[in-house]
Design a protein around this motif. Structure first.
Motif, PDB file in Angstrom:
ATOM      1  N   GLU A 102       0.830  -1.208   0.000  1.00 31.33           N
ATOM      2  CA  GLU A 102       0.000   0.000   0.000  1.00 31.33           C
ATOM      3  C   GLU A 102       0.864   1.258   0.000  1.00 31.33           C
ATOM      4  N   ASN A 103       1.953   1.227   0.772  1.00 30.94           N
ATOM      5  CA  ASN A 103       2.859   2.369   0.826  1.00 30.94           C
ATOM      6  C   ASN A 103       3.500   2.624  -0.540  1.00 30.94           C
ATOM      7  N   LYS A 104       3.888   1.529  -1.215  1.00 22.80           N
ATOM      8  CA  LYS A 104       4.476   1.648  -2.556  1.00 22.80           C
ATOM      9  C   LYS A 104       3.469   2.246  -3.534  1.00 22.80           C
ATOM     10  N   ASP A 105       2.214   1.766  -3.459  1.00 21.53           N
ATOM     11  CA  ASP A 105       1.178   2.290  -4.342  1.00 21.53           C
ATOM     12  C   ASP A 105       0.934   3.770  -4.087  1.00 21.53           C
ATOM     13  N   LEU A 106       0.909   4.140  -2.802  1.00 21.78           N
ATOM     14  CA  LEU A 106       0.685   5.550  -2.468  1.00 21.78           C
ATOM     15  C   LEU A 106       1.820   6.429  -2.970  1.00 21.78           C
ATOM     16  N   LYS A 107       3.058   5.937  -2.834  1.00 25.04           N
ATOM     17  CA  LYS A 107       4.199   6.706  -3.336  1.00 25.04           C
ATOM     18  C   LYS A 107       4.104   6.892  -4.843  1.00 25.04           C
ATOM     19  N   GLN A 108       3.691   5.837  -5.546  1.00 28.96           N
ATOM     20  CA  GLN A 108       3.540   5.953  -6.999  1.00 28.96           C
ATOM     21  C   GLN A 108       2.455   6.962  -7.355  1.00 28.96           C
ATOM     22  N   GLN A 109       1.366   6.960  -6.551  1.00 25.87           N
ATOM     23  CA  GLN A 109       0.299   7.908  -6.832  1.00 25.87           C
ATOM     24  C   GLN A 109       0.745   9.342  -6.567  1.00 25.87           C
ATOM     25  N   VAL A 110       1.527   9.535  -5.501  1.00 29.96           N
ATOM     26  CA  VAL A 110       2.045  10.880  -5.210  1.00 29.96           C
ATOM     27  C   VAL A 110       2.925  11.357  -6.354  1.00 29.96           C
ATOM     28  N   LYS A 111       3.793  10.448  -6.835  1.00 29.83           N
ATOM     29  CA  LYS A 111       4.662  10.788  -7.961  1.00 29.83           C
ATOM     30  C   LYS A 111       3.841  11.100  -9.209  1.00 29.83           C
ATOM     31  N   LEU A 112       2.803  10.304  -9.461  1.00 31.14           N
ATOM     32  CA  LEU A 112       1.931  10.540 -10.609  1.00 31.14           C
ATOM     33  C   LEU A 112       1.215  11.879 -10.472  1.00 31.14           C
ATOM     34  N   ASN A 113       0.677  12.135  -9.272  1.00 29.77           N
ATOM     35  CA  ASN A 113      -0.092  13.361  -9.067  1.00 29.77           C
ATOM     36  C   ASN A 113       0.744  14.616  -9.294  1.00 29.77           C
ATOM     37  N   LYS A 114       2.044  14.532  -9.008  1.00 28.59           N
ATOM     38  CA  LYS A 114       2.917  15.686  -9.237  1.00 28.59           C
ATOM     39  C   LYS A 114       3.033  16.016 -10.719  1.00 28.59           C
ATOM     40  N   THR A 115       2.842  15.000 -11.576  1.00 30.64           N
ATOM     41  CA  THR A 115       2.939  15.227 -13.024  1.00 30.64           C
ATOM     42  C   THR A 115       1.623  15.708 -13.618  1.00 30.64           C
ATOM     43  N   LEU A 116       0.540  15.599 -12.840  1.00 25.20           N
ATOM     44  CA  LEU A 116      -0.781  15.980 -13.339  1.00 25.20           C
ATOM     45  C   LEU A 116      -1.211  17.329 -12.774  1.00 25.20           C
ATOM     46  N   THR A 117      -0.318  18.295 -12.852  1.00 20.56           N
ATOM     47  CA  THR A 117      -0.582  19.593 -12.231  1.00 20.56           C
ATOM     48  C   THR A 117      -1.698  20.361 -12.926  1.00 20.56           C
ATOM     49  N   ASP A 118      -1.993  20.008 -14.181  1.00 18.91           N
ATOM     50  CA  ASP A 118      -3.036  20.725 -14.915  1.00 18.91           C
ATOM     51  C   ASP A 118      -4.423  20.125 -14.677  1.00 18.91           C
ATOM     52  N   TYR A 119      -4.496  19.044 -13.919  1.00 22.98           N
ATOM     53  CA  TYR A 119      -5.759  18.355 -13.725  1.00 22.98           C
ATOM     54  C   TYR A 119      -6.192  18.382 -12.262  1.00 22.98           C
TER      55      TYR A 119
END
Length: 286
Positions: A102-119
């Protein structure tokens, strides 16, 4: 008559006790006065020794049995405690493994969310995924109360995994990019080629054997090769342009030497994720 025999037994026991006590007393008295006991004294001592052995044997036997039973009980208790500790350890390891995942998934989501700044982003958890529709649908724990709307794209890890097709108040249904349902709206994608041009197509099906997305209806198939990125094209209006889907791994040509299918490795393992990010589709298409 019965009382007589009972009294007789009692008298015999009392007489034996008196005799034994008298013999012990005499043994101690004469033993202290003589350097060597008489033959009668020796016989009395031997008799007392025999009686003592006879009396002590069952007592010692009972005592040994009691010790053995106690030792066995203690061993049983220790085994139960050890088994309980092992069960607790296994459970703890399972919980740690789940938390790490779960921690790994959350880290990946945080990393993904940083790239989706326009959304506009909403993070959710997968709460249900039926084995019968494993590659088609799943349920997440966010719905209309959280601002979820139909046709919003859903991402996990670093890539697109599907879109919202049904919205309830507290949960939503996601149609996966790997779906084989013919009535589902297919995802329009494009390949970014080395020369700066794009090749458009749709995700037509999913290769379960190799866990690859298959891009079909490919236009301008020239210069497509492994390693090139695949993103959403924005065509059709359901999904914004530029969402990462995966990379080209191989190209299949038909009998005439023309490209008929492009196999794409998804950016996310479509069989193994628990956290997703829903993004608003109310964005400008590039």
């Amino acid at each position: 008559m019965r009382n007589f025999f009972s009294n007789k037994k009692l008298i015999i026991i009392m007489v034996l006790v008196i005799v034994v006590v008298s013999m012990i007393t005499a043994s101690l008295t004469f033993g202290q006065k003589r350097a060597r006991p008489t033959i009668i004294h020796q016989a009395g001592n031997d008799g007392l020794g025999v009686i003592g052995n006879v009396v002590s044997m069952p007592i010692n036997g009972i005592r040994n049995i009691d010790d053995n039973v106690q030792s066995l009980f203690n061993t049983y208790q220790e085994n139960r405690q050890l088994k309980s500790h092992l069960d607790d350890l296994a459970q703890t390891k399972a919980q740690i493994s789940a938390l790490k995942k779960e921690n790994k998934d959350l880290k990946q989501q945080v990393k993904l969310n940083k790239t989706l700044t326009d959304y506009h982003q909403m993070t959710a958890s997968v709460i249900s995924r039926s084995p019968n529709n494993w590659q088609n649908y799943l349920l997440i724990n966010k719905g209309a109360l959280s601002g979820i709307k139909k046709d919003m794209p859903v991402m996990s890890g670093s890539g697109l995994i599907g879109r919202i097709v049904e919205v309830n108040q507290t949960n939503s249904k996601v149609s996966l990019i790997s779906t084989d349902k013919s009535l589902s709206n297919k995802f329009a994608v494009e390949i970014t080629k080395d020369d700066g041009t794009d090749t458009s197509g749709i995700i037509g099906r999913y290769d379960k054997d190799d866990n690859l997305l298959v891009m079909t209806n490919v236009d301008s198939p020239e210069k497509i090769k492994a390693g090139q990125q695949v993103i959403t094209s924005g065509l059709g209006g359901l999904t914004p342009r530029g969402l990462y889907v995966g990379k080209v791994v191989k190209v299949k040509k038909d009998d005439y030497g023309l490209v008929s299918s492009v196999f794409v490795k998804p950016a996310t393992d479509l069989n193994n994720f628990t956290i997703v990010t829903v993004i608003s589709r109310d964005v400008e298409h590039g």
